[in-house]
Design a protein around this motif. Structure first.
Motif, PDB file in Angstrom:
ATOM      1  N   UNK A   1      29.006  16.841 -33.979  1.00  0.00           N
ATOM      2  CA  UNK A   1      28.695  18.260 -33.874  1.00  0.00           C
ATOM      3  C   UNK A   1      29.827  19.126 -34.401  1.00  0.00           C
ATOM      4  N   UNK A   2      31.079  18.689 -34.221  1.00  0.00           N
ATOM      5  CA  UNK A   2      32.214  19.480 -34.669  1.00  0.00           C
ATOM      6  C   UNK A   2      32.158  19.749 -36.167  1.00  0.00           C
ATOM      7  N   UNK A   3      31.623  18.801 -36.935  1.00  0.00           N
ATOM      8  CA  UNK A   3      31.575  18.955 -38.382  1.00  0.00           C
ATOM      9  C   UNK A   3      30.587  20.036 -38.815  1.00  0.00           C
ATOM     10  N   UNK A   4      29.588  20.278 -38.023  1.00  0.00           N
ATOM     11  CA  UNK A   4      28.556  21.263 -38.369  1.00  0.00           C
ATOM     12  C   UNK A   4      28.962  22.669 -37.922  1.00  0.00           C
ATOM     13  N   UNK A   5      29.816  22.761 -36.919  1.00  0.00           N
ATOM     14  CA  UNK A   5      30.134  24.050 -36.303  1.00  0.00           C
ATOM     15  C   UNK A   5      30.738  25.084 -37.268  1.00  0.00           C
ATOM     16  N   UNK A   6      31.596  24.698 -38.225  1.00  0.00           N
ATOM     17  CA  UNK A   6      32.138  25.731 -39.131  1.00  0.00           C
ATOM     18  C   UNK A   6      31.070  26.466 -39.930  1.00  0.00           C
ATOM     19  N   UNK A   7      29.903  25.853 -40.126  1.00  0.00           N
ATOM     20  CA  UNK A   7      28.792  26.522 -40.803  1.00  0.00           C
ATOM     21  C   UNK A   7      27.815  27.113 -39.798  1.00  0.00           C
ATOM     22  N   UNK A   8      27.533  26.356 -38.748  1.00  0.00           N
ATOM     23  CA  UNK A   8      26.555  26.798 -37.758  1.00  0.00           C
ATOM     24  C   UNK A   8      27.017  28.046 -37.015  1.00  0.00           C
ATOM     25  N   UNK A   9      28.285  28.099 -36.630  1.00  0.00           N
ATOM     26  CA  UNK A   9      28.797  29.252 -35.879  1.00  0.00           C
ATOM     27  C   UNK A   9      28.664  30.570 -36.652  1.00  0.00           C
ATOM     28  N   UNK A  10      29.141  30.649 -37.891  1.00  0.00           N
ATOM     29  CA  UNK A  10      28.971  31.933 -38.598  1.00  0.00           C
ATOM     30  C   UNK A  10      27.524  32.283 -38.893  1.00  0.00           C
ATOM     31  N   UNK A  11      26.673  31.271 -39.130  1.00  0.00           N
ATOM     32  CA  UNK A  11      25.260  31.572 -39.371  1.00  0.00           C
ATOM     33  C   UNK A  11      24.602  32.141 -38.122  1.00  0.00           C
ATOM     34  N   UNK A  12      24.851  31.532 -36.972  1.00  0.00           N
ATOM     35  CA  UNK A  12      24.294  32.045 -35.720  1.00  0.00           C
ATOM     36  C   UNK A  12      24.860  33.427 -35.396  1.00  0.00           C
ATOM     37  N   UNK A  13      26.147  33.599 -35.671  1.00  0.00           N
ATOM     38  CA  UNK A  13      26.773  34.900 -35.424  1.00  0.00           C
ATOM     39  C   UNK A  13      26.155  35.974 -36.308  1.00  0.00           C
ATOM     40  N   UNK A  14      25.916  35.641 -37.577  1.00  0.00           N
ATOM     41  CA  UNK A  14      25.299  36.596 -38.491  1.00  0.00           C
ATOM     42  C   UNK A  14      23.926  37.017 -37.989  1.00  0.00           C
ATOM     43  N   UNK A  15      23.135  36.053 -37.497  1.00  0.00           N
ATOM     44  CA  UNK A  15      21.807  36.375 -36.983  1.00  0.00           C
ATOM     45  C   UNK A  15      21.895  37.254 -35.736  1.00  0.00           C
TER      46      UNK A  15
ATOM     47  N   UNK B   1      40.532  21.708 -34.093  1.00  0.00           N
ATOM     48  CA  UNK B   1      40.049  20.381 -33.671  1.00  0.00           C
ATOM     49  C   UNK B   1      39.819  19.495 -34.895  1.00  0.00           C
ATOM     50  N   UNK B   2      39.162  20.028 -35.909  1.00  0.00           N
ATOM     51  CA  UNK B   2      38.907  19.246 -37.123  1.00  0.00           C
ATOM     52  C   UNK B   2      40.203  18.896 -37.832  1.00  0.00           C
ATOM     53  N   UNK B   3      41.163  19.797 -37.796  1.00  0.00           N
ATOM     54  CA  UNK B   3      42.468  19.536 -38.411  1.00  0.00           C
ATOM     55  C   UNK B   3      43.170  18.381 -37.714  1.00  0.00           C
ATOM     56  N   UNK B   4      43.016  18.308 -36.408  1.00  0.00           N
ATOM     57  CA  UNK B   4      43.663  17.225 -35.651  1.00  0.00           C
ATOM     58  C   UNK B   4      43.000  15.879 -35.878  1.00  0.00           C
ATOM     59  N   UNK B   5      41.746  15.877 -36.359  1.00  0.00           N
ATOM     60  CA  UNK B   5      41.029  14.629 -36.625  1.00  0.00           C
ATOM     61  C   UNK B   5      40.886  14.332 -38.114  1.00  0.00           C
ATOM     62  N   UNK B   6      41.592  15.093 -38.938  1.00  0.00           N
ATOM     63  CA  UNK B   6      41.395  14.973 -40.385  1.00  0.00           C
ATOM     64  C   UNK B   6      41.804  13.605 -40.918  1.00  0.00           C
ATOM     65  N   UNK B   7      42.801  12.971 -40.314  1.00  0.00           N
ATOM     66  CA  UNK B   7      43.257  11.673 -40.806  1.00  0.00           C
ATOM     67  C   UNK B   7      42.164  10.612 -40.726  1.00  0.00           C
ATOM     68  N   UNK B   8      41.255  10.749 -39.764  1.00  0.00           N
ATOM     69  CA  UNK B   8      40.166   9.781 -39.614  1.00  0.00           C
ATOM     70  C   UNK B   8      39.039  10.026 -40.614  1.00  0.00           C
ATOM     71  N   UNK B   9      39.103  11.152 -41.350  1.00  0.00           N
ATOM     72  CA  UNK B   9      38.095  11.520 -42.359  1.00  0.00           C
ATOM     73  C   UNK B   9      36.675  11.399 -41.815  1.00  0.00           C
ATOM     74  N   UNK B  10      36.339  12.122 -40.743  1.00  0.00           N
ATOM     75  CA  UNK B  10      34.985  12.039 -40.183  1.00  0.00           C
ATOM     76  C   UNK B  10      33.952  12.626 -41.129  1.00  0.00           C
ATOM     77  N   UNK B  11      32.733  12.120 -41.047  1.00  0.00           N
ATOM     78  CA  UNK B  11      31.641  12.675 -41.831  1.00  0.00           C
ATOM     79  C   UNK B  11      30.326  12.505 -41.087  1.00  0.00           C
TER      80      UNK B  11
ATOM     81  N   UNK C   1      36.376  31.268 -31.841  1.00  0.00           N
ATOM     82  CA  UNK C   1      35.709  29.967 -31.713  1.00  0.00           C
ATOM     83  C   UNK C   1      35.801  29.166 -33.017  1.00  0.00           C
ATOM     84  N   UNK C   2      35.634  29.838 -34.149  1.00  0.00           N
ATOM     85  CA  UNK C   2      35.765  29.168 -35.441  1.00  0.00           C
ATOM     86  C   UNK C   2      37.172  28.618 -35.634  1.00  0.00           C
ATOM     87  N   UNK C   3      38.170  29.380 -35.209  1.00  0.00           N
ATOM     88  CA  UNK C   3      39.557  28.922 -35.334  1.00  0.00           C
ATOM     89  C   UNK C   3      39.814  27.703 -34.462  1.00  0.00           C
ATOM     90  N   UNK C   4      39.268  27.711 -33.244  1.00  0.00           N
ATOM     91  CA  UNK C   4      39.431  26.553 -32.354  1.00  0.00           C
ATOM     92  C   UNK C   4      38.756  25.313 -32.944  1.00  0.00           C
TER      93      UNK C   4
END
Length: 486
Positions: free
Chosen positions: A2-16, A45-55, A38-41
């Motif tokens: 879910x964390x991977x989707x939030x950077x797009x989902x959060x601004x889209x929901x906010x815009x609506x 989180x994603x920055x702290x997990x970047x080494x694992x290259x989640x997708x 919330x986007x910054x948080x």
């Protein structure tokens, strides 16, 4: 994930949600600030997990058939800087600098644009780059035209007319790549393009590179930027300057450093000279103008040239220099525009010929301007000095003497532009002082949020300046991961 989707989902929901709150300005701003935090948080989180290259693959379709979002060090730091710039811009908007009332749909379009920016950083296939660039284009056009003034509508038309060919070229390039390889996913494309004849691979790459050069504002396809940016309100102008061209530069860095990884000297040579031309023409445009917005807009183009030079050089160290430069430039350039807004609020104009006297009236503003101005020039030990040092180290190591000379000369002309702003806005007496006696700056009822935004960015610039090894170490690790392929 879910964390991977939030950077797009959060601004889209906010815009609506902001559309529903369009008649409640104070509630809109409160929701926007909460969403930006919330986007910054999420970005942290994603920055702290970047080494694992989640997708994550949507619809459980496996790669290369499904739409994939992926995070590595490069995309994670871009998401973090984007979230930070969104928050700082919104804080600046809370100030009362005598601007026109905010349009009810402005914040909705802003978050729509941020969704497009974040989507471009997260996607792992080239077709979705086109999709997210389209989202950015539509929302940015709306932001340009939303005031409905003649100058804004003219700027929106020029922005669309000059940007749309780049978008169509990107779609054509994606279609050609898919026709030749049958793949769109970065990892699958990396494998599929290797057996292609060299000529075919070179033309496919050239199409993509030209499309991204348009989006990055590179020579000779940068006219859309200075023709439109100066009509925007200052906070939006700072956000546009910080992010939009950097998405194009990010795409170039990834397509050349990770997906195609061309071993063709001609590609590097052509891109390198285009980078030099971008630097030179951008700084000449800045030296010519007197409006602070136009000066700084042309400096966006000039500084993009430095980033393109890093992309052209290729290799881990050059890519690391490019990543360092992108982060530094996003912070510094946005801060210069925000400070220009404060200068205009106190002195009454963006035209340097019509203002002056601010050093005696507002010495703290002069100090705040000096931080990003010195950094943009590259004065030691500011962040721009380290960014240029890392880049010039690579131009010298690879034997590109003329590229090195051009970069140094552009820095001198950049200093001229910054000195012009300093002398005209701060040192020179205000033109009205001779007529009215002792000149007093205009009253600003609530400048504190704007000053806070500027101080935050100045503090980040000073942090990078004093401890550049932290950002460079991260940038080098990101470049090494990029060189390893998808």
């Amino acid at each position: 994930m879910l964390w991977l989707v939030m950077p797009v989902l959060l601004p889209l929901l906010t815009a609506a949600l902001l559309v529903l709150l369009r008649n409640r300005a104070s509630m809109q701003m409160a929701v926007s600030l909460v969403a930006a935090v919330a986007m910054l948080l999420v970005a942290v989180v994603l920055l702290s997990h970047a080494d694992a290259a989640p997708q994550v693959a949507f619809g459980e379709w496996p790669a290369p058939y499904g739409i994939v979002f992926a995070v590595d060090r490069l995309s994670a730091v871009m998401l973090a800087v984007t979230a930070l710039m969104t928050l700082v811009t919104l804080v600046y908007m809370c100030a009362d600098l005598g601007d026109a009332p905010r349009h009810p749909l402005l914040l909705s379009l802003l978050f729509g644009m941020i969704a497009g920016v974040n989507g471009a950083f997260l996607t792992a296939d080239i077709f979705n780059w086109y999709v997210w660039f389209e989202v950015m284009l539509i929302c940015s056009l709306g932001l340009l035209a939303i005031g409905q003034r003649g100058a804004q509508l003219d700027a929106a038309f020029k922005y669309m007319a000059l940007n749309l060919p780049g978008t169509l070229l990107m779609l054509f390039a994606v279609a050609m790549v898919y026709g030749a390889t049958g793949q769109l996913n970065f990892a699958a494309l990396h494998e599929a393009q290797a057996p292609l004849p060299q000529g075919t691979g070179m033309w496919l790459l050239a199409l993509l590179v030209i499309a991204f050069l348009v989006k990055a504002g590179a020579f000779p396809v940068f006219a859309w930027l200075p023709a439109s940016y100066h009509t925007l309100p200052v906070p939006l102008l700072a956000l546009f300057a910080a992010l939009l061209t950097k998405v194009g530069a990010y795409a170039l860095l990834r397509i050349l450093g990770e997906v195609f990884q061309p071993d063709i000297a001609l590609v590097q040579e052509v891109l390198g000279w285009l980078a030099v031309a971008t630097m030179v023409f951008g700084v000449i445009g800045a030296a010519y103008h007197w409006d602070m917005r136009r000066i700084l807009a042309f400096h966006i183009i000039s500084q993009i040239g430095y980033i393109l030079l890093a992309v052209a050089l290729g290799g881990v160290l050059a890519d690391a220099a490019g990543i360092f430069y992108i982060v530094h430039h996003i912070i510094v350039k946005a801060n210069l525009f925000l400070i220009a807004g404060l200068i205009c609020a106190y002195a009454g104009s963006h035209d340097l010929r019509k203002i002056g006297g601010l050093y005696n009236a507002k010495p703290w503003l002069a100090l705040l301007f000096a931080v990003p101005a010195l950094s943009l020039v590259g004065i030691p030990p500011m962040s721009g000095f380290w960014a240029k040092l890392l880049l010039l180290r690579e131009t010298i190591a690879t034997g590109h003497v003329w590229w090195t000379v051009a970069a140094l000369l552009v820095s001198v002309l950049t200093m001229y532009s910054m000195m012009k702003i300093w002398l005209e806005a701060f040192v020179k007496a205000h033109p009205n002082a001779a007529e009215e006696g002792l000149w007093q700056p205009r009253a600003v009822s609530r400048p504190a949020p704007a000053v806070l935004a500027v101080v935050i960015l100045a503090g980040l610039t000073l942090w990078i300046s004093v401890w550049p090894q932290a950002l460079y170490g991260f940038a080098q690790a990101a470049a090494e991961a990029l060189a390893g392929g998808p």
